[in-house]
Motif scaffolding. Structure first.
Motif, PDB file in Angstrom:
ATOM      1  N   GLN A   1      -3.694   4.304  19.046  1.00 38.45           N
ATOM      2  CA  GLN A   1      -4.903   4.373  17.950  1.00 38.45           C
ATOM      3  C   GLN A   1      -5.288   3.832  16.991  1.00 38.45           C
ATOM      4  O   GLN A   1      -6.708   3.165  16.621  1.00 38.45           O
ATOM      5  CB  GLN A   1      -4.894   5.563  18.109  1.00 38.45           C
ATOM      6  N   THR A   2      -3.771   3.934  16.335  1.00 31.77           N
ATOM      7  CA  THR A   2      -4.126   3.218  15.015  1.00 31.77           C
ATOM      8  C   THR A   2      -2.547   2.514  15.086  1.00 31.77           C
ATOM      9  O   THR A   2      -1.364   2.863  15.273  1.00 31.77           O
ATOM     10  CB  THR A   2      -3.911   3.990  13.911  1.00 31.77           C
ATOM     11  N   VAL A   3      -2.054   1.200  14.008  1.00 24.84           N
ATOM     12  CA  VAL A   3      -1.352   0.653  14.134  1.00 24.84           C
ATOM     13  C   VAL A   3      -1.321   0.507  12.731  1.00 24.84           C
ATOM     14  O   VAL A   3      -2.239  -0.013  12.033  1.00 24.84           O
ATOM     15  CB  VAL A   3      -1.045  -1.378  14.961  1.00 24.84           C
ATOM     16  N   ILE A   4      -0.317   0.781  11.857  1.00 27.76           N
ATOM     17  CA  ILE A   4       0.575   0.856  10.488  1.00 27.76           C
ATOM     18  C   ILE A   4       1.319  -0.326  10.264  1.00 27.76           C
ATOM     19  O   ILE A   4       2.272  -0.215  10.881  1.00 27.76           O
ATOM     20  CB  ILE A   4       0.750   1.776   9.687  1.00 27.76           C
ATOM     21  N   LYS A   5       1.152  -1.442   9.474  1.00 26.29           N
ATOM     22  CA  LYS A   5       1.998  -2.203   9.182  1.00 26.29           C
ATOM     23  C   LYS A   5       2.390  -2.814   7.919  1.00 26.29           C
ATOM     24  O   LYS A   5       1.654  -3.250   6.676  1.00 26.29           O
ATOM     25  CB  LYS A   5       1.431  -3.599   9.395  1.00 26.29           C
ATOM     26  N   LYS A   6       3.616  -2.287   7.149  1.00 21.36           N
ATOM     27  CA  LYS A   6       4.139  -1.452   5.804  1.00 21.36           C
ATOM     28  C   LYS A   6       3.269  -1.313   5.033  1.00 21.36           C
ATOM     29  O   LYS A   6       2.516  -1.475   4.087  1.00 21.36           O
ATOM     30  CB  LYS A   6       3.553  -4.054   5.160  1.00 21.36           C
ATOM     31  N   GLY A   7       2.562  -0.313   5.853  1.00 18.30           N
ATOM     32  CA  GLY A   7       1.548   0.686   4.603  1.00 18.30           C
ATOM     33  C   GLY A   7       0.500   0.293   4.999  1.00 18.30           C
ATOM     34  O   GLY A   7      -0.379   1.374   4.341  1.00 18.30           O
ATOM     35  N   THR A   8       0.013  -0.387   5.868  1.00 12.84           N
ATOM     36  CA  THR A   8      -2.168  -0.950   5.608  1.00 12.84           C
ATOM     37  C   THR A   8      -2.326  -0.798   7.060  1.00 12.84           C
ATOM     38  O   THR A   8      -1.132  -1.171   7.768  1.00 12.84           O
ATOM     39  CB  THR A   8      -1.531  -2.532   5.319  1.00 12.84           C
ATOM     40  N   VAL A   9      -3.168   0.207   7.189  1.00 17.36           N
ATOM     41  CA  VAL A   9      -3.585  -0.017   8.431  1.00 17.36           C
ATOM     42  C   VAL A   9      -4.251  -1.294   8.842  1.00 17.36           C
ATOM     43  O   VAL A   9      -4.900  -2.185   8.601  1.00 17.36           O
ATOM     44  CB  VAL A   9      -4.743   1.329   8.169  1.00 17.36           C
ATOM     45  N   VAL A  10      -3.781  -2.040  10.196  1.00 12.41           N
ATOM     46  CA  VAL A  10      -3.850  -3.045  10.653  1.00 12.41           C
ATOM     47  C   VAL A  10      -4.610  -2.962  11.886  1.00 12.41           C
ATOM     48  O   VAL A  10      -5.425  -4.589  12.297  1.00 12.41           O
ATOM     49  CB  VAL A  10      -2.630  -4.133  10.237  1.00 12.41           C
ATOM     50  N   VAL A  11      -4.562  -2.091  12.725  1.00 15.13           N
ATOM     51  CA  VAL A  11      -5.597  -1.800  14.074  1.00 15.13           C
ATOM     52  C   VAL A  11      -5.965  -0.410  13.958  1.00 15.13           C
ATOM     53  O   VAL A  11      -5.192   0.977  13.502  1.00 15.13           O
ATOM     54  CB  VAL A  11      -4.365  -1.890  15.391  1.00 15.13           C
ATOM     55  N   GLY A  12      -7.157   0.216  13.723  1.00 15.62           N
ATOM     56  CA  GLY A  12      -7.575   1.089  13.996  1.00 15.62           C
ATOM     57  C   GLY A  12      -8.509   1.468  12.790  1.00 15.62           C
ATOM     58  O   GLY A  12      -8.723   1.198  11.709  1.00 15.62           O
TER      59      GLY A  12
ATOM     60  N   ASP B   1       4.389   1.005  -0.938  1.00 16.16           N
ATOM     61  CA  ASP B   1       5.159   0.035  -1.433  1.00 16.16           C
ATOM     62  C   ASP B   1       5.265  -1.256  -0.596  1.00 16.16           C
ATOM     63  O   ASP B   1       6.171  -1.250  -0.196  1.00 16.16           O
ATOM     64  CB  ASP B   1       6.202  -0.058  -2.474  1.00 16.16           C
ATOM     65  N   GLY B   2       4.463   0.019   0.677  1.00 19.30           N
ATOM     66  CA  GLY B   2       5.454  -0.817   2.143  1.00 19.30           C
ATOM     67  C   GLY B   2       6.130  -0.335   2.684  1.00 19.30           C
ATOM     68  O   GLY B   2       6.581  -0.893   4.424  1.00 19.30           O
ATOM     69  N   VAL B   3       7.576   0.374   2.322  1.00 22.24           N
ATOM     70  CA  VAL B   3       8.303   1.257   2.660  1.00 22.24           C
ATOM     71  C   VAL B   3       8.407   2.600   2.724  1.00 22.24           C
ATOM     72  O   VAL B   3       7.529   3.358   2.102  1.00 22.24           O
ATOM     73  CB  VAL B   3       9.715   0.894   1.661  1.00 22.24           C
TER      74      VAL B   3
ATOM     75  N   SER C   1       0.969  -0.909   0.016  1.00 25.49           N
ATOM     76  CA  SER C   1      -0.176  -0.276   0.111  1.00 25.49           C
ATOM     77  C   SER C   1       0.801   0.970   0.169  1.00 25.49           C
ATOM     78  O   SER C   1       2.020   0.948   0.334  1.00 25.49           O
ATOM     79  CB  SER C   1      -0.686   0.247   1.050  1.00 25.49           C
ATOM     80  N   ASN C   2       0.619   2.162  -0.818  1.00 28.52           N
ATOM     81  CA  ASN C   2       1.101   3.477  -0.453  1.00 28.52           C
ATOM     82  C   ASN C   2      -0.331   4.209   0.427  1.00 28.52           C
ATOM     83  O   ASN C   2      -0.920   4.166  -0.002  1.00 28.52           O
ATOM     84  CB  ASN C   2       0.793   4.571  -1.630  1.00 28.52           C
ATOM     85  N   LEU C   3       0.916   4.670   1.380  1.00 24.92           N
ATOM     86  CA  LEU C   3       0.148   6.023   2.431  1.00 24.92           C
ATOM     87  C   LEU C   3       0.509   6.783   3.202  1.00 24.92           C
ATOM     88  O   LEU C   3       1.956   7.329   3.004  1.00 24.92           O
ATOM     89  CB  LEU C   3      -0.261   5.034   3.934  1.00 24.92           C
TER      90      LEU C   3
END
Length: 416
Positions: A405-416, A41-43, A2-4
């Protein structure tokens, strides 16, 4: 991938670099106010303050998700560098024994402790262990952990140690969490070998390790160097055998009695030494000389009613300090790394900046992941936590609440 873009960050707090920090550098972190982080791209592609630079003006916003941090604190994703994630059953029945004054070793010698969990783990199927550990990983991620280490060590037989490592691989493949595997066949001499310790050590070194290498999942070999488990020389034998099979040494040392484990860690060049609750000055000197990371487990001291490791002495001596949960069913049934952050300040007397490094970059270095995770810098993996907090001091000061509040893993929101 993901791009974020994470925008409107009130405070970005992060250590920097691709290796462990020691001495005064442990508390030398980067603070940016009014910050942003771009992940492609996750980086992590860029980190800055204020308005996004012109070079990013041509981003196709249809391919970029924006997360508004609402003026709150952002840190790297947390790293839990010491867990015993794979086990069957629980041991709540031991709580009453502890309250009546039984020691850890007395409970173990009475048939409880690690042997009890070994029996339950052997009776559990691979899928049962996978489902149980996945629930724990979900809870850990909810507390802000994005990378962790997981040990075998409750099988204590070739078949069941390999089963535990396979569970770790399954989880690493399926779950958002990055998981690094450690082989710990030398966690305890199981009941069936009590009368023949040497045979069990031979089994670990000559039968388990070749199959562990062939399986190709574990990166490390750990051993419990402690009174009534493995002596210093037995531990050396296990760790040197592990080196022959490409498994880098870790060691449980000086948890209950100082029998030389911390000195061995420095002598053998272990990547980390764990626990170190009663680590003596000569052990600290050996860790510093050998470049060993001290992976401290304050929630275990808390649960056992034990003293706390001499963390300040270690920092002053130039030993990189990491902190982890030690999540396990006996001596620390806790997987909340935020509680460990609190204890790092309150019991180890480490500063918030030193504690942040301990649960991010230094913890990543303790599992050889510091090139990828542990800091918010261009080129690192896009692992972030947005906290329900205005600044770093707040997450160290508050306790008993989940401030994620929010957890982001490799550019993807996984919590929140």
């Amino acid at each position: 991938m993901s791009n974020l873009i994470v925008t409107n960050i009130g405070m970005l707090a992060t250590p920097q670099g691709k290796g462990p920090k020691k001495g005064p550098e442990q508390g030398d972190i980067k603070i940016l106010n009014d910050a942003w982080v771009l992940i492609k791209d996750g980086v992590i592609a860029g980190v800055g303050q204020g308005k996004l630079p012109e070079q990013y003006d041509n981003l196709d916003l249809s391919t970029v998700k924006t997360v508004d941090a609402q003026g709150k604190l952002v840190t790297p994703g947390l790293v839990d560098a010491h867990t015993h994630l794979i086990f069957g059953g629980w041991r709540q029945n031991e709580l009453g024994m502890k309250l009546h004054g039984k020691t850890y070793l007395e409970i173990q010698n009475a048939g409880g402790g690690i042997q009890s969990t070994t029996n339950a783990t052997r009776q559990s199927t691979e899928e049962e262990l996978t489902q149980k550990a996945a629930r724990a990983l979900n809870e850990m991620m909810g507390f802000g952990v994005t990378t962790c280490e997981a040990k075998s060590g409750y099988g204590l037989a070739t078949e069941h140690e390999l089963k535990a490592l396979q569970v770790i691989k399954n989880l690493n493949d399926r779950h958002a969490m990055d998981i690094v595997a450690t082989f710990m066949g030398a966690h305890l001499v199981p009941a069936e070998y009590k009368a023949n310790r040497a045979e069990y050590i031979r089994l670990v070194c000559e039968e388990m390790m070749p199959k562990v290498k062939e399986q190709g999942i574990a990166k490390y070999c750990d051993v419990f160097c402690e009174a009534d488990t493995f002596t210093k020389e037995e531990s050396r034998q296990v760790l040197e055998a592990g080196l022959k099979y490409g498994l880098r040494p870790k060691i449980h040392a000086d948890e209950i009695e100082a029998i030389g484990g911390s000195q061995l860690a420095g002598e053998i060049g272990a990547i980390s030494a764990e626990h170190l609750i009663v680590c003596p000055p000569e052990g600290i000197a050996s860790l510093a000389k050998g470049g060993v990371i001290a992976c401290l487990l304050p929630a275990t001291s808390f649960y056992l009613g034990a003293v706390f490791a001499p963390a300040r002495d270690m920092v002053n001596a130039g030993v990189p300090v990491a902190m982890a949960t030690d999540f396990n069913p006996g001596s620390c049934p806790c997987l909340n790394l935020q509680f460990v952050i609190n204890l790092g300040c309150l019991k180890y007397k480490l500063t918030p900046e030193e504690v942040l490094t301990a649960v991010t970059l230094n913890a990543a270095a303790a599992i050889d992941m510091a090139e990828k995770v542990g800091s918010v810098e261009a080129g690192k993996q896009g692992d972030l936590v947005i906290w329900d907090a205005p600044d770093l001091d707040y997450i160290c000061y508050r306790m008993g609440s989940n401030l994620t509040q929010t957890v982001i893993k490799k550019g993807t929101v996984v919590v929140g």
